[in-house]
Design a protein around this motif. Structure first.
Motif, short mmCIF file in Angstrom:
data_model
loop_
_atom_site.label_atom_id
_atom_site.label_comp_id
_atom_site.label_asym_id
_atom_site.label_seq_id
_atom_site.Cartn_x
_atom_site.Cartn_y
_atom_site.Cartn_z
N LEU A 83 0.84 -1.19 0.00
CA LEU A 83 0.00 0.00 0.00
C LEU A 83 0.88 1.24 0.00
O LEU A 83 1.58 1.52 0.98
CB LEU A 83 -0.92 0.01 1.23
N LEU A 84 0.84 1.98 -1.09
CA LEU A 84 1.50 3.28 -1.15
C LEU A 84 0.41 4.30 -1.44
O LEU A 84 -0.57 4.36 -0.72
CB LEU A 84 2.59 3.27 -2.23
N ASP A 85 0.56 5.08 -2.50
CA ASP A 85 -0.56 5.91 -2.93
C ASP A 85 -1.51 5.10 -3.80
O ASP A 85 -2.54 5.58 -4.25
CB ASP A 85 -0.05 7.13 -3.69
N ARG A 86 -1.14 3.84 -4.04
CA ARG A 86 -1.95 2.89 -4.79
C ARG A 86 -1.56 1.49 -4.29
O ARG A 86 -0.61 1.35 -3.54
CB ARG A 86 -1.68 3.02 -6.29
N THR A 135 2.23 -2.25 4.91
CA THR A 135 1.75 -0.91 5.24
C THR A 135 2.88 -0.11 5.88
O THR A 135 3.95 -0.63 6.19
CB THR A 135 0.55 -0.98 6.21
N SER A 180 5.56 5.35 2.55
CA SER A 180 5.10 6.55 1.85
C SER A 180 5.82 6.62 0.51
O SER A 180 7.03 6.38 0.41
CB SER A 180 5.42 7.80 2.67
N ALA A 181 5.06 6.96 -0.54
CA ALA A 181 5.63 7.00 -1.89
C ALA A 181 6.79 8.00 -1.98
O ALA A 181 7.70 7.84 -2.78
CB ALA A 181 4.55 7.35 -2.91
N GLY A 182 6.78 9.04 -1.17
CA GLY A 182 7.83 10.04 -1.23
C GLY A 182 9.06 9.72 -0.39
O GLY A 182 10.02 10.48 -0.38
N CYS A 199 0.03 -2.11 -5.05
CA CYS A 199 0.96 -2.69 -6.02
C CYS A 199 1.31 -4.12 -5.60
O CYS A 199 1.31 -4.45 -4.41
CB CYS A 199 2.25 -1.87 -6.11
N ASP A 235 0.61 -2.38 -10.81
CA ASP A 235 -0.50 -1.95 -9.97
C ASP A 235 -1.56 -3.05 -9.94
O ASP A 235 -1.76 -3.77 -10.92
CB ASP A 235 -1.12 -0.67 -10.53
#
Length: 275
Positions: A139-142, A168, A171-173, A144, A155
Motif C-alpha cells: 500500500l503506497l498511494d496505490r 503498510t 510513503s511514496a515520497g 501494487c 499496480d
C-alpha cells in the motif's frame, strides 16, 4: 686541374643516374603496392556484396520462414499474449528476426519478468519466459504487487490475485522505500523457508515502522510480533518456541505482542503484564 674536373663531372653523372634508378625503383614499388591495395579492396567489396546478397536471399527464402513459435514458462492462457507481443508473423524470416527487440517487446508485459528468445532452424522460434511471482501487496498511494526481490512490478487491478500479506507504513515520497521493500521481501522469503509455528499463509500484515523495523500481524492470532530490521531466521525460530510455550500454558490468546528484537530473548506483553 682539368683531369680533376672531368672526374668530378663523371662522378656527378653517376650519382644522377643512381638517383634516377632509385626513383624508378621506388615508383615501381609504390605502383605495385597501389595495385595490390586496389585488388584487395576490389575483392573485399565483392565479398561484401556477396554476403549481403546471400543474406537477402536467405532472409526471403520460403524454407526459412517462421512456421512455429514455441512458448514455455507461462500458462496456456498467456501464450497468445506472448506471441502477439513478440510481433512475429508467418511472413517473417527466422534469420531476420531481431532477437533483442522481440525480448524487449515481450518484457513490456507486467507479468513477465524476463524473456529469452532463440532460433531453432529451419522454422521454429523458441521463447522462454520467466513469470513474475507476487509475494505481497504493497500500500503506497496505490496498491501494487511485489515480487521476491522487493520490486513493485504492477499496480493491482480487479483481475489480479491479492491473497498475500499486505505491506503498510510506507510513503511514496520516502527515499528509503526500495530498501524497506527489500527488507520485507527478505523477511517473507526467510519466513516461507522456516519451520515456523504459524504457517506463512497466516501472515496478514507487515507494518514498516519509521526506522524500518517490521511489525507482523497474523490472521488468527490477536498479537503482533516485532522482528526489527534483521536476523530474521533466528527470530522466527525463537518466536516459534515462545508460541509453543504460550499454547501449552493456554496464554496464547492473552498475548498482546511478542517483541523479538532482542539478542537473546523475546519479550511477551499480555493484556495486564509483560513477561
Amino acid at each position: 686541374m682539368k683531369r680533376n674536373s672531368v672526374l668530378a663531372h663523371q662522378s656527378i653523372k653517376r650519382d644522377r643516374k643512381k638517383d634516377v634508378l632509385v626513383f624508378k625503383r621506388t615508383l615501381g614499388q609504390l605502383g605495385f603496392g597501389l595495385i595490390k591495395m586496389f585488388v584487395f579492396l576490389l575483392c573485399l567489396g565483392a565479398l561484401s556484396v556477396g554476403l549481403i546478397s546471400g543474406y537477402q536471399f536467405l532472409s526471403s527464402a520460403q524454407w526459412l520462414r517462421v512456421q512455429s513459435i514455441v512458448v514455455s514458462g507461462v500458462e496456456d492462457s498467456m501464450r497468445g499474449s506472448v506471441i502477439r507481443l513478440s510481433g512475429i508473423t508467418a511472413e517473417d524470416s527466422l534469420l531476420s528476426v531481431d532477437i533483442a527487440a522481440v525480448q524487449r517487446n515481450i518484457e513490456e508485459h507486467p507479468w513477465i519478468k524476463a524473456a529469452s528468445v532463440t532460433r531453432r532452424f529451419p522454422h521454429t522460434l523458441h521463447i522462454e519466459v520467466r513469470h513474475e511471482e507476487p509475494i505481497a501487496v504493497v500500500l503506497l498511494d496505490r496498491m501494487c504487487l511485489m515480487n521476491g526481490e522487493g520490486v513493485l512490478f504492477k499496480d493491482v487491478d480487479e483481475n489480479d490475485p491479492i491473497d498475500f500479506p499486505v505491506i503498510t507504513g510506507l510513503s511514496a515520497g520516502d527515499g528509503d522505500v526500495s530498501e524497506h521493500l527489500r527488507r520485507v521481501a527478505s523477511f517473507l522469503t526467510t519466513y516461507a523457508l522456516a519451520s515456523a509455528a504459524v504457517p506463512a499463509r497466516q501472515l496478514s500484515e507487515i507494518h514498516v515502522e519509521h526506522d524500518g523495523a517490521l511489525s507482523v500481524y497474523f490472521k488468527k492470532l490477536p498479537f503482533k510480533a516485532c522482528f526489527g530490521r534483521g536476523d530474521f531466521a533466528r527470530k522466527i525460530d525463537s518466536m516459534g518456541l515462545i508460541i509453543k510455550h504460550l499454547r501449552v500454558t493456554n496464554r496464547l490468546h492473552n498475548a498482546r505482542s511478542i517483541d523479538m528484537d532482542y539478542h537473546d530473548r523475546g519479550v511477551v506483553a499480555f493484556t495486564d503484564q509483560v513477561v
